[in-house]
Scaffold this motif. Structure first.
Motif, PDB file in Angstrom:
ATOM      1  N   LEU A 184       0.829  -1.204   0.000  1.00 21.84           N
ATOM      2  CA  LEU A 184       0.000   0.000   0.000  1.00 21.84           C
ATOM      3  C   LEU A 184       0.862   1.253   0.000  1.00 21.84           C
ATOM      4  O   LEU A 184       0.598   2.200  -0.747  1.00 21.84           O
ATOM      5  N   LYS A 185       1.912   1.257   0.800  1.00 21.97           N
ATOM      6  CA  LYS A 185       2.795   2.421   0.853  1.00 21.97           C
ATOM      7  C   LYS A 185       3.470   2.654  -0.495  1.00 21.97           C
ATOM      8  O   LYS A 185       3.576   3.789  -0.959  1.00 21.97           O
ATOM      9  N   VAL A 215       3.729   5.823  -5.637  1.00 21.48           N
ATOM     10  CA  VAL A 215       3.586   5.912  -7.101  1.00 21.48           C
ATOM     11  C   VAL A 215       2.531   6.954  -7.458  1.00 21.48           C
ATOM     12  O   VAL A 215       2.721   7.767  -8.370  1.00 21.48           O
ATOM     13  N   ILE A 216       1.411   6.950  -6.739  1.00 17.55           N
ATOM     14  CA  ILE A 216       0.350   7.930  -6.990  1.00 17.55           C
ATOM     15  C   ILE A 216       0.861   9.341  -6.749  1.00 17.55           C
ATOM     16  O   ILE A 216       0.624  10.257  -7.545  1.00 17.55           O
ATOM     17  N   LYS A 217       1.589   9.536  -5.653  1.00 15.86           N
ATOM     18  CA  LYS A 217       2.142  10.859  -5.351  1.00 15.86           C
ATOM     19  C   LYS A 217       3.104  11.303  -6.455  1.00 15.86           C
ATOM     20  O   LYS A 217       3.074  12.466  -6.880  1.00 15.86           O
ATOM     21  N   LYS A 218       3.927  10.386  -6.905  1.00 15.48           N
ATOM     22  CA  LYS A 218       4.895  10.723  -7.944  1.00 15.48           C
ATOM     23  C   LYS A 218       4.187  11.088  -9.251  1.00 15.48           C
ATOM     24  O   LYS A 218       4.557  12.042  -9.931  1.00 15.48           O
TER      25      LYS A 218
END
Length: 105
Positions: A89-90, A95-98
């Motif tokens: 999950l982390k 990846v989403i933040k990037k």
């Protein structure tokens, strides 16, 4: 001098007449007003959220938890599985933040 019917002076407002004062300030407290009093104080929640969002708070807790678990050797199979899910999950969140940061640039 007053007219003879000064006591009876009705105010008649036809449609689209009368006071036009309107508050246009957006109401942004709807989320905190939904917190039941049993669960906590909505005013405190609003102030805490201004300091750090729920995602930031959970991210900090996750980072500390993963550091503590590195030193722990004896985990139950269920805890080991949950730890793998937390790591996955982390990494997905990173990846989403990037992706979001690269799209904003």
């Amino acid at each position: 001098m007053y007219p003879w019917l000064w006591v009876w002076s009705p105010q008649v407002h036809f449609p689209w007449s009368g006071s036009v004062a309107q508050s246009i300030e957006p109401n942004t407290t709807w989320f905190y007003n939904m917190i039941p009093p049993v669960s906590g104080n909505a005013e405190i929640e609003a102030h805490v959220f201004q300091l750090a969002s729920y995602g930031t708070q959970l991210g900090l807790i996750t980072d500390v938890l993963l550091e503590i678990v590195k030193e722990t050797e004896n985990l139950s199979p269920k805890a080991t599985e949950s730890l793998k899910e937390l790591h996955n999950l982390k990494s997905k969140i990173e990846v989403i933040k990037k992706d979001r940061c690269s799209k904003q640039d």
